[in-house]
Write an enzyme that holds these catalytic residues in place. Structure first.
Site, PDB file in Angstrom:
ATOM      1  N   ASP A   1      35.756  50.516  43.060  1.00 53.51           N
ATOM      2  CA  ASP A   1      36.828  50.028  43.944  1.00 53.51           C
ATOM      3  C   ASP A   1      38.031  50.938  43.993  1.00 53.51           C
ATOM      4  O   ASP A   1      38.927  50.735  44.814  1.00 53.51           O
ATOM      5  CB  ASP A   1      37.257  48.624  43.491  1.00 53.51           C
ATOM      6  CG  ASP A   1      36.138  47.627  43.714  1.00 53.51           C
ATOM      7  OD1 ASP A   1      35.658  47.045  42.738  1.00 53.51           O
ATOM      8  OD2 ASP A   1      35.709  47.493  44.879  1.00 53.51           O
TER       9      ASP A   1
ATOM     10  N   HIS B   1      35.291  48.299  33.632  1.00 52.88           N
ATOM     11  CA  HIS B   1      34.053  47.706  34.137  1.00 52.88           C
ATOM     12  C   HIS B   1      33.319  47.068  32.962  1.00 52.88           C
ATOM     13  O   HIS B   1      33.337  47.598  31.852  1.00 52.88           O
ATOM     14  CB  HIS B   1      33.160  48.781  34.760  1.00 52.88           C
ATOM     15  CG  HIS B   1      32.095  48.225  35.645  1.00 52.88           C
ATOM     16  ND1 HIS B   1      30.912  47.738  35.168  1.00 52.88           N
ATOM     17  CD2 HIS B   1      32.065  48.042  36.980  1.00 52.88           C
ATOM     18  CE1 HIS B   1      30.179  47.314  36.177  1.00 52.88           C
ATOM     19  NE2 HIS B   1      30.855  47.471  37.285  1.00 52.88           N
TER      20      HIS B   1
HETATM   21  C1  SDX Z   1      33.299  45.311  40.518  1.00 51.46           C
HETATM   22  O1  SDX Z   1      29.826  43.703  37.426  1.00 51.46           O
HETATM   23  C2  SDX Z   1      29.685  44.562  38.390  1.00 51.46           C
HETATM   24  O2  SDX Z   1      28.705  45.291  38.482  1.00 51.46           O
HETATM   25  C3  SDX Z   1      30.828  44.548  39.409  1.00 51.46           C
HETATM   26  C4  SDX Z   1      30.804  45.646  40.453  1.00 51.46           C
HETATM   27  C5  SDX Z   1      29.631  45.502  41.389  1.00 51.46           C
HETATM   28  O3  SDX Z   1      29.230  46.508  42.001  1.00 51.46           O
HETATM   29  O4  SDX Z   1      29.193  44.341  41.600  1.00 51.46           O
HETATM   30  O5  SDX Z   1      30.737  46.932  39.828  1.00 51.46           O
HETATM   31  C6  SDX Z   1      32.070  45.592  41.310  1.00 51.46           C
HETATM   32  O6  SDX Z   1      33.638  44.165  40.366  1.00 51.46           O
HETATM   33  C7  SDX Z   1      34.026  46.449  39.855  1.00 51.46           C
HETATM   34  C8  SDX Z   1      35.231  45.963  38.988  1.00 51.46           C
HETATM   35  C9  SDX Z   1      36.426  45.756  39.933  1.00 51.46           C
HETATM   36  N1  SDX Z   1      37.534  45.073  39.175  1.00 51.46           N
HETATM   37  C10 SDX Z   1      38.675  45.727  38.914  1.00 51.46           C
HETATM   38  O7  SDX Z   1      38.870  46.927  39.128  1.00 51.46           O
HETATM   39  C11 SDX Z   1      39.760  44.838  38.306  1.00 51.46           C
HETATM   40  C12 SDX Z   1      40.397  45.550  37.096  1.00 51.46           C
HETATM   41  N2  SDX Z   1      39.383  45.585  36.025  1.00 51.46           N
HETATM   42  C13 SDX Z   1      39.424  44.527  35.052  1.00 51.46           C
HETATM   43  O8  SDX Z   1      39.759  43.262  35.573  1.00 51.46           O
HETATM   44  C14 SDX Z   1      38.201  44.549  34.133  1.00 51.46           C
HETATM   45  O9  SDX Z   1      38.021  45.848  33.758  1.00 51.46           O
HETATM   46  C15 SDX Z   1      36.881  43.995  34.617  1.00 51.46           C
HETATM   47  C16 SDX Z   1      37.004  42.608  35.146  1.00 51.46           C
HETATM   48  C17 SDX Z   1      36.277  44.872  35.670  1.00 51.46           C
HETATM   49  C18 SDX Z   1      35.955  43.965  33.412  1.00 51.46           C
HETATM   50  O10 SDX Z   1      36.435  42.953  32.576  1.00 51.46           O
HETATM   51  P1  SDX Z   1      35.959  42.861  31.059  1.00 51.46           P
HETATM   52  O11 SDX Z   1      34.525  43.150  30.943  1.00 51.46           O
HETATM   53  O12 SDX Z   1      36.450  41.588  30.477  1.00 51.46           O
HETATM   54  O13 SDX Z   1      36.742  44.070  30.446  1.00 51.46           O
HETATM   55  P2  SDX Z   1      36.487  44.630  29.028  1.00 51.46           P
HETATM   56  O14 SDX Z   1      36.032  43.574  28.102  1.00 51.46           O
HETATM   57  O15 SDX Z   1      35.623  45.845  29.167  1.00 51.46           O
HETATM   58  O16 SDX Z   1      37.955  45.067  28.608  1.00 51.46           O
HETATM   59  C19 SDX Z   1      38.102  45.703  27.400  1.00 51.46           C
HETATM   60  C20 SDX Z   1      39.591  45.729  27.152  1.00 51.46           C
HETATM   61  C21 SDX Z   1      40.262  44.364  27.214  1.00 51.46           C
HETATM   62  O17 SDX Z   1      41.377  44.430  26.325  1.00 51.46           O
HETATM   63  P3  SDX Z   1      41.204  43.759  24.854  1.00 51.46           P
HETATM   64  O18 SDX Z   1      40.852  42.306  25.066  1.00 51.46           O
HETATM   65  O19 SDX Z   1      40.123  44.555  24.145  1.00 51.46           O
HETATM   66  O20 SDX Z   1      42.587  43.937  24.221  1.00 51.46           O
HETATM   67  O21 SDX Z   1      40.236  46.504  28.177  1.00 51.46           O
HETATM   68  C22 SDX Z   1      41.196  45.709  28.848  1.00 51.46           C
HETATM   69  C23 SDX Z   1      40.818  44.268  28.595  1.00 51.46           C
HETATM   70  O22 SDX Z   1      42.010  43.479  28.638  1.00 51.46           O
HETATM   71  N3  SDX Z   1      41.086  46.038  30.272  1.00 51.46           N
HETATM   72  C24 SDX Z   1      42.078  46.501  31.020  1.00 51.46           C
HETATM   73  C25 SDX Z   1      41.515  46.718  32.291  1.00 51.46           C
HETATM   74  N4  SDX Z   1      40.224  46.383  32.272  1.00 51.46           N
HETATM   75  C26 SDX Z   1      39.956  45.953  31.015  1.00 51.46           C
HETATM   76  N5  SDX Z   1      43.366  46.734  30.761  1.00 51.46           N
HETATM   77  C27 SDX Z   1      44.126  47.219  31.783  1.00 51.46           C
HETATM   78  N6  SDX Z   1      43.659  47.461  33.041  1.00 51.46           N
HETATM   79  C28 SDX Z   1      42.348  47.216  33.316  1.00 51.46           C
HETATM   80  N7  SDX Z   1      41.894  47.446  34.534  1.00 51.46           N
END
Ligand code: SDX
Length: 447
Positions: free
Chosen positions: A382, A324
């Site tokens: 989710d 998140h």
């Molecule tokens: C919702 O914003 C909100 O409030 C949204 C929400 C709401 O109520 O409106 O809470 C609802 O959208 C919840 C999120 C649902 N999405 C997912 O579950 C999809 C999987 N999650 C990822 O796509 C991701 O975690 C996000 C999109 C949710 C967040 O993206 P960020 O902010 O770009 O992630 P980050 O910068 O915190 O990631 C840090 C690292 C990154 O790697 P590096 O670039 O440091 O090498 O963690 C990795 C990311 O690649 N990473 C993951 C991951 N999520 C982040 N790696 C593997 N699996 C994952 N799920």
């Protein structure tokens, strides 16, 4: 009914006097400017950069808005480190346990918990506006039967402005309130109809004798020839899911609604834009993606392969339902839904549901894995919602639609707050231009 007092606005006339400041110095000219630090009720303070372009001729750059507060708001507060979520100051845990979605709608819209009489009036208004215009109902036939229900939602919600011209003056507080009531009332009917249409079943009309969540489930699962008995525990679980998804400060879809609404577009068009943004699998589309992922994993023995894929920087696969932008601790909503998932599945005699088993094992493995621990990737809202919805018998392609049903009150409350703010301006970000420098046109014969 009480309304929010307008937020004080720094606006373009300069910056409200502030005791605390940050000084930025432009080494190119040696010029220094003090920028005010503004503290809110809770959470990090902000440095007000409204005047930076005027004083320095430079923009701030923050793709993805990791360090940017886009607005002032009094609606929802989240603390990602502590896993805190509060609607108008009330902790989500208390609201999920003690309140109802309709009461949360009133709280988000008006800023206070309603008195008994105010809640009775509000409930009556919402209940009596759940039907949609018959021609809007007929407009569904313009879509393919196999259209994703979210595609229909985007279209039908946007089309509401074609039917309700009498309340589209965004500068009129009463028009804003009427549009908000209409959206909250009609979104479950529109959502259920988008599902019924996609499976070729006739629409089920709303029933005023039913509560909000029960009415939605009835429109979704009943057929004209047979009422579907909705167990109170299932309606309660649905109501809790609605409460947990109702608002979440400036997430992607809410920011979309604010930006679309900042042009003074009507609220139905702005909410339709929000539905489009929510659909993405990185946002509200994740609940549908979680179920697909769990089904694809299929067995606890295959979890390791998917964990490795999620950790592989060259593999675009992400563990859906994990991570998140704000929560770097457990999403408090996931904690509540985790418990609710167990309760619903036990109630339905499906405590050994294979999807739940894979989910629980996946969660425990991921929470011990160094990659997820270091990157602070925890289950989000989710991760569990889809398991409950699937157990209730709701098809996967309706999961994000349900998220949209709930978030509509958050979107319209945030829109009302923005539009009623004195001195509100259209949102218009700038950019860092890195394209071609100026050059003259060359005739095709010379290229
Ligand atoms: C919702 O914003 C909100 O409030 C949204 C929400 C709401 O109520 O409106 O809470 C609802 O959208 C919840 C999120 C649902 N999405 C997912 O579950 C999809 C999987 N999650 C990822 O796509 C991701 O975690 C996000 C999109 C949710 C967040 O993206 P960020 O902010 O770009 O992630 P980050 O910068 O915190 O990631 C840090 C690292 C990154 O790697 P590096 O670039 O440091 O090498 O963690 C990795 C990311 O690649 N990473 C993951 C991951 N999520 C982040 N790696 C593997 N699996 C994952 N799920």
């Amino acid at each position: 009914m009480t309304h929010n007092e307008p937020l004080n606005h720094t606006g373009r006339k300069g910056i409200a006097m502030a005791e605390k400041t940050i000084t930025i110095r432009d080494n190119r000219s040696g010029r220094e400017v003090e920028l005010p630090i503004i503290e809110g009720t809770d959470g990090p303070p902000v440095v007000d950069v409204t005047g930076v372009y005027r004083d320095f001729g430079i923009f701030t750059l923050d793709p993805g808005y990791r360090s940017t507060a886009s607005c002032r708001s009094r609606i929802t507060f989240i603390d990602g480190e502590k896993g805190i979520l509060r609607y108008r100051g009330y902790p989500i845990e208390q609201l999920a346990e003690k309140s109802s979605f309709l009461e949360v709608c009133y709280l988000l819209m008006y800023g206070e918990l309603p008195t008994a009489s105010a809640f009775e009036e509000f409930s009556e208004i919402i209940t009596r506006h759940t039907m949609i215009h018959e021609q809007l109902r007929q407009s569904y036939t313009g879509y393919r039967r196999d259209a994703h229900p979210m595609a229909i939602m985007v279209g039908v919600v946007g089309a509401l402005s074609a039917f309700y011209h009498d309340s589209l003056d965004v500068h009129d507080p009463r028009h804003r309130e009427i549009s908000a009531h209409r959206l909250i009332s009609k979104i479950p009917t529109i959502a259920a109809a988008s599902y019924k249409y996609s499976i070729g079943q006739p629409f089920v009309y709303p029933q005023n004798r039913l509560g909000y969540a029960e009415n939605f489930l009835n429109m979704l699962l009943s057929v004209p020839c047979e009422e579907r008995e909705i167990p109170p525990s299932i309606s309660r679980a649905m109501d809790k899911i609605f409460i947990l998804h109702a608002d979440h400060e400036q997430n992607a879809s809410t920011s979309t609604v604010r930006l679309a609404g900042s042009s003074l577009a009507n609220p139905f068009a702005a909410v339709s834009a929000g539905i489009g943004a929510l659909w993405g699998p990185a946002h509200g589309g994740a609940n549908e993606a979680v179920l697909k992922m769990l089904a694809e994993i299929g067995d606890v023995d295959r979890i390791g392969t998917y964990i490795d894929k999620a950790k592989d920087p060259d593999d675009p696969f992400r563990l859906m339902g994990f991570g998140h932008r704000v929560y770097k601790n457990y999403d408090p909503r996931a904690m509540i839904l985790r418990q609710a998932a167990h309760e619903v599945l036990t109630e339905l005699g499906r405590e050994n549901d294979p999807l739940l088993k894979v989910a629980m094992k996946l969660e425990s493995i991921a929470l011990e894995d160094d990659y997820f621990v270091k990157k602070k990737l925890y289950p989000n809202v989710d991760f569990y919602s889809g398991i409950i919805l699937s157990a209730i018998g709701i098809p996967t392609n309706m999961f994000t639609v349900i998220f949209a049903v709930s978030r509509t009150v958050g979107w319209i409350s945030q829109w009302m707050e923005m539009i009623s703010e004195p001195g509100h301006v259209i949102g218009r970000p700038r950019q860092l231009y890195e394209g071609a420098a100026v050059r003259d046109y060359v005739a095709i014969s010379q290229r």
